[in-house]
Structures are given as C-alpha cells and as structure tokens.
Design a protein around this motif. Sequence first.
Motif, mmCIF file in Angstrom:
data_model
loop_
_atom_site.group_PDB
_atom_site.id
_atom_site.type_symbol
_atom_site.label_atom_id
_atom_site.label_comp_id
_atom_site.label_asym_id
_atom_site.label_seq_id
_atom_site.Cartn_x
_atom_site.Cartn_y
_atom_site.Cartn_z
ATOM 1 N N GLN A 264 0.807 -1.216 0.000
ATOM 2 C CA GLN A 264 0.000 0.000 0.000
ATOM 3 C C GLN A 264 0.843 1.270 0.000
ATOM 4 O O GLN A 264 0.358 2.342 -0.368
ATOM 5 N N SER A 265 2.123 1.185 0.400
ATOM 6 C CA SER A 265 2.997 2.361 0.352
ATOM 7 C C SER A 265 3.985 2.293 -0.813
ATOM 8 O O SER A 265 4.485 3.329 -1.261
ATOM 9 N N ASP A 266 4.256 1.101 -1.310
ATOM 10 C CA ASP A 266 5.201 0.957 -2.426
ATOM 11 C C ASP A 266 4.559 1.257 -3.770
ATOM 12 O O ASP A 266 5.241 1.704 -4.700
ATOM 13 N N LEU A 267 3.261 0.968 -3.886
ATOM 14 C CA LEU A 267 2.578 1.118 -5.169
ATOM 15 C C LEU A 267 1.302 1.923 -4.978
ATOM 16 O O LEU A 267 0.717 1.914 -3.882
ATOM 17 N N PRO A 268 0.831 2.610 -6.019
ATOM 18 C CA PRO A 268 -0.485 3.259 -5.915
ATOM 19 C C PRO A 268 -1.583 2.213 -5.756
ATOM 20 O O PRO A 268 -1.382 1.036 -6.027
ATOM 21 N N LYS A 269 -2.744 2.690 -5.296
ATOM 22 C CA LYS A 269 -3.831 1.751 -4.994
ATOM 23 C C LYS A 269 -4.169 0.869 -6.192
ATOM 24 O O LYS A 269 -4.305 -0.346 -6.061
ATOM 25 N N TRP A 270 -4.280 1.474 -7.372
ATOM 26 C CA TRP A 270 -4.625 0.669 -8.547
ATOM 27 C C TRP A 270 -3.501 -0.302 -8.887
ATOM 28 O O TRP A 270 -3.736 -1.400 -9.390
ATOM 29 N N GLY A 271 -2.233 0.079 -8.574
ATOM 30 C CA GLY A 271 -1.095 -0.769 -8.896
ATOM 31 C C GLY A 271 -1.045 -2.021 -8.044
ATOM 32 O O GLY A 271 -0.861 -3.130 -8.562
ATOM 33 N N TYR A 272 -1.229 -1.867 -6.721
ATOM 34 C CA TYR A 272 -1.148 -3.076 -5.892
ATOM 35 C C TYR A 272 -2.399 -3.933 -6.025
ATOM 36 O O TYR A 272 -2.343 -5.151 -5.862
ATOM 37 N N ARG A 273 -3.531 -3.335 -6.347
ATOM 38 C CA ARG A 273 -4.723 -4.157 -6.605
ATOM 39 C C ARG A 273 -4.553 -4.963 -7.896
ATOM 40 O O ARG A 273 -4.984 -6.111 -7.977
ATOM 41 N N TRP A 274 -3.946 -4.354 -8.862
ATOM 42 C CA TRP A 274 -3.633 -5.033 -10.125
ATOM 43 C C TRP A 274 -2.712 -6.219 -9.862
ATOM 44 O O TRP A 274 -2.930 -7.329 -10.366
ATOM 45 N N LEU A 275 -1.677 -6.006 -9.040
ATOM 46 C CA LEU A 275 -0.738 -7.080 -8.721
ATOM 47 C C LEU A 275 -1.426 -8.204 -7.945
ATOM 48 O O LEU A 275 -1.229 -9.385 -8.237
ATOM 49 N N LEU A 276 -2.258 -7.854 -6.959
ATOM 50 C CA LEU A 276 -2.957 -8.878 -6.186
ATOM 51 C C LEU A 276 -3.908 -9.680 -7.068
ATOM 52 O O LEU A 276 -4.051 -10.897 -6.897
ATOM 53 N N LEU A 277 -4.563 -8.996 -8.007
ATOM 54 C CA LEU A 277 -5.427 -9.711 -8.957
ATOM 55 C C LEU A 277 -4.610 -10.692 -9.771
ATOM 56 O O LEU A 277 -5.035 -11.840 -9.995
ATOM 57 N N GLY A 278 -3.419 -10.274 -10.232
ATOM 58 C CA GLY A 278 -2.561 -11.174 -10.998
ATOM 59 C C GLY A 278 -2.098 -12.365 -10.176
ATOM 60 O O GLY A 278 -2.022 -13.486 -10.692
ATOM 61 N N MET A 279 -1.786 -12.143 -8.899
ATOM 62 C CA MET A 279 -1.371 -13.245 -8.036
ATOM 63 C C MET A 279 -2.515 -14.224 -7.815
ATOM 64 O O MET A 279 -2.317 -15.443 -7.815
ATOM 65 N N TRP A 280 -3.723 -13.691 -7.629
ATOM 66 C CA TRP A 280 -4.895 -14.564 -7.468
ATOM 67 C C TRP A 280 -5.154 -15.345 -8.763
ATOM 68 O O TRP A 280 -5.429 -16.543 -8.723
ATOM 69 N N TRP A 281 -5.023 -14.668 -9.892
ATOM 70 C CA TRP A 281 -5.266 -15.333 -11.176
ATOM 71 C C TRP A 281 -4.214 -16.401 -11.447
ATOM 72 O O TRP A 281 -4.502 -17.416 -12.073
ATOM 73 N N LEU A 282 -2.989 -16.195 -10.968
ATOM 74 C CA LEU A 282 -1.954 -17.203 -11.150
ATOM 75 C C LEU A 282 -2.364 -18.522 -10.494
ATOM 76 O O LEU A 282 -2.073 -19.602 -11.016
ATOM 77 N N LEU A 283 -3.067 -18.437 -9.358
ATOM 78 C CA LEU A 283 -3.562 -19.647 -8.694
ATOM 79 C C LEU A 283 -4.791 -20.208 -9.397
ATOM 80 O O LEU A 283 -4.834 -21.389 -9.758
ATOM 81 N N VAL A 284 -5.784 -19.365 -9.591
ATOM 82 C CA VAL A 284 -7.091 -19.831 -10.073
ATOM 83 C C VAL A 284 -7.093 -20.057 -11.576
ATOM 84 O O VAL A 284 -7.769 -20.952 -12.083
#
Length: 418
Positions: free
Chosen positions: A17-37
Amino acid sequence: MKEPIVESPPERPFRLQSDLPKWGYRWLLLGMWWLLVGLAASPVGNKVWNPGKPYHDSLLVLFMAPALWWVLKRHRAFGQRIAQSVDVWLLLVFLAWSSVSSLWANYGHIGDNLFVAVYVLLFVLTWAAVAAGNPQWFRHLLFWGAVGLALSALGAEVTFPWRILHTNMWQEQGRLVSFGSLDNPNLAGFAYGAAIVWLAQTTVRGRWMHALQIVSLLMLAIFVVTTYSRAAWLAVLAAQICMLLTARHGHVKLRALVILAIAALAIGLGGWHYVEQRGMSYRPQIFQQAWDLIRAHPWHGLGMGSHYEIQIGDLNWSHSHNAFTHNAIMLGLPGGLLWVAMWLIVGWRGWLFRHIGTGRCLLALWVFSTVAFQFDAPELMQKPSVEWLMGWLPLAISMGLAWRVQNIRHRRRQEVRA
C-alpha cells in the motif's frame, strides 16, 4: 582520530500500500490470485495449442508486468534481502546453472529458458515480499485462491459427463479432470490437493467465512477423490497426519482428523481395492531407468528443456515421474543437489514456524509436495503450472517468513536504541 563507522540504514519493509499506488497493488494482487485460479479457469486452446497458452498470455499483463514494476521500484530493498538470504543465493545459482545448461540441451532455445528462469525468480521474490510485508493480505490471497479453485472444481464435476476433452481416455476411465491447464487427472489432483492443504491451515473469522471454508474443502476433497490420483491422495493424507501430530491449535487438529476420517471411510468402501489393482504402476522400473540416465550424464545432465524417453515394454514416458530424479537428469548432480538444499531449508523453516498460520501452511505444503514429487509432477523449470504451487510457492513462503523475522528484529533493535 578515526571517524565512527556509520552503518547504512536498512531499507524499509515491503508494503504494497505504500510501495505502489492503490490501482497498482490491486492489479498485482489480482494477478497473483489469477496465477492460482487461472490454472483451472483459463480457456482451453485447440489441440495444437498448449492448453495453458491463454492463461500464460494473460499472466504477462496481470502478474509479470506489475511484479516487475514493484521489483524495479524497490530494487535496493530486494537487493538487500538477497544479500542476506542463503536460500536466495542458492536459488540464483540454481537458476544460473539451469540457464547455462541450455547450451548443451537437445531441445528448446536458450532465450526461452532464460525467460523461464527470470519468471521463476520474479515469482519467488514477489510472493515472498507480500508474505513478509503484508502477511494478512497473503493469507487472504491463499484463502480466496482456494475458494476460486473450489468453484472450478464444482464446475468440472457438474459438466464432466458432457464435456469434449482432448482425449476421451479420462472419461472412459471415469477419472475426473478440470479445465485449462488441469485437463489431466494427476495434475488436477495435485493442484486441488495443494489447495486443500493450505486452506485447511487457514484461520478465518466470521460464521459465513467458516461456512465458505468448509464447503470449499468439501468440493475440493470430492474432486481429488474422483481423480483417482493415488499420489494426490497419499500427499494430502501425509500432510494431514503431519498437522495432526504437530499443530498446536485444536481447530487445525480437528480439520485434519475429519479429513483423515473421511479418507479412512473412502478406503474402507473400496478405495483400497483400486490402489491394489493398479499396483506400483512401473515406478521401480521407471526409477531404475532414470538412475541410468543420471549416471550417463552425472555432472552436466541433458540440459534444461531437453527431451528424453523412458520405455518399458510398449509404454513410453517423457519424464521420470519424480521431481528429484528429473532435476538430476536435466541438470546433473550439481543442479539436483542445489534443489535438495533449497528444499531442505524450506522444510526446516516450516518446522520452525509451525506455531503460526503461515508457518503451518508452509510445513503442510512441504510435506504434501515432498510426497507428491516422488510420483509425478517433475517439471519445475517451465512457465506457471501446477508444479509452481508445489515447488516455488513453498520456497516463496519460506523466504517471506525469513524476511518478516528480519523486519521484526530490526524494529526491536530500533526500539532498544530509542
């Protein structure tokens, strides 16, 4: 007079939340979730395509781009963690040796293999950083990843009798398969079995979250049973036995006991006869031929991405059905021993941190993967696949726990100095 030596202050801990803008870390978390699912939810190509090609293409945008952005943005912090971590150095040497071995491989291109090595490194560093800096988010990521896989398992179970598969052999044998990259009963059993293992160690709050956890575990368990993958069965049971013996929390022991009781019931109702009928599935003969291949090229192996064949009578296999022997065949004894060293560190760290939720998840996954690796899923050096959930994900969790401890120790030293 000598000037006092002033140590350069360590980089601040990772925080999405401090390293990336809100849209950036949400984008990354979505990609991590998609990597699993996405292993099970991505669309399937035709026979010429790799079934996971749409999945791999989507990950370039959803995961690799934001992950690379984060690593470059915090390159000093990542470099500092790498310098202080033995297991990261072992990983770097392993990936470098794998890439060099491409020079004498009998198949593939060195450029593709270098891409895979960078991909693996980026995955491990990114997931480790999230586990270290945002442990609660990391646990939520694993929880919702397991829920997504459970939904795909339910869809596969419902539609299986009417689906047109790449091969109808699985339908003729009655062995359930999933979608996307999991259109193989053994791979699907390993993916959903890994999800069972980490979901069973997850602590959630709220009545509806508990209900969702139990329902997801049930859907995943039904799927794994109906794949008739004996290696997946054994791996899940071994992980639950480990948790029953080592976990300190009653709810974890209870879930493990319930899973083991259901397994005992399934075995009593006929599962044992199925295991007995299929026998050893030529595993001793396959191991002997794998050992012959290792002795033929003990130091440099065949090279990363090489093709080889194991033949017994009229049957042929393109791998050794064992992650450890497959690594040694491809990368020689140096690569095989490097992997074993990393894997032992992962298990040791899981044991050390078994008293916390993420540590329990790590230990259970390590036991699950160690057992499963003896029978199948050997290829670690490729684009995201089931093997990543079994090999690289535990390594990332292990590094994340180590980095988290370093952060805590540094904060305590600062408090003492203050």
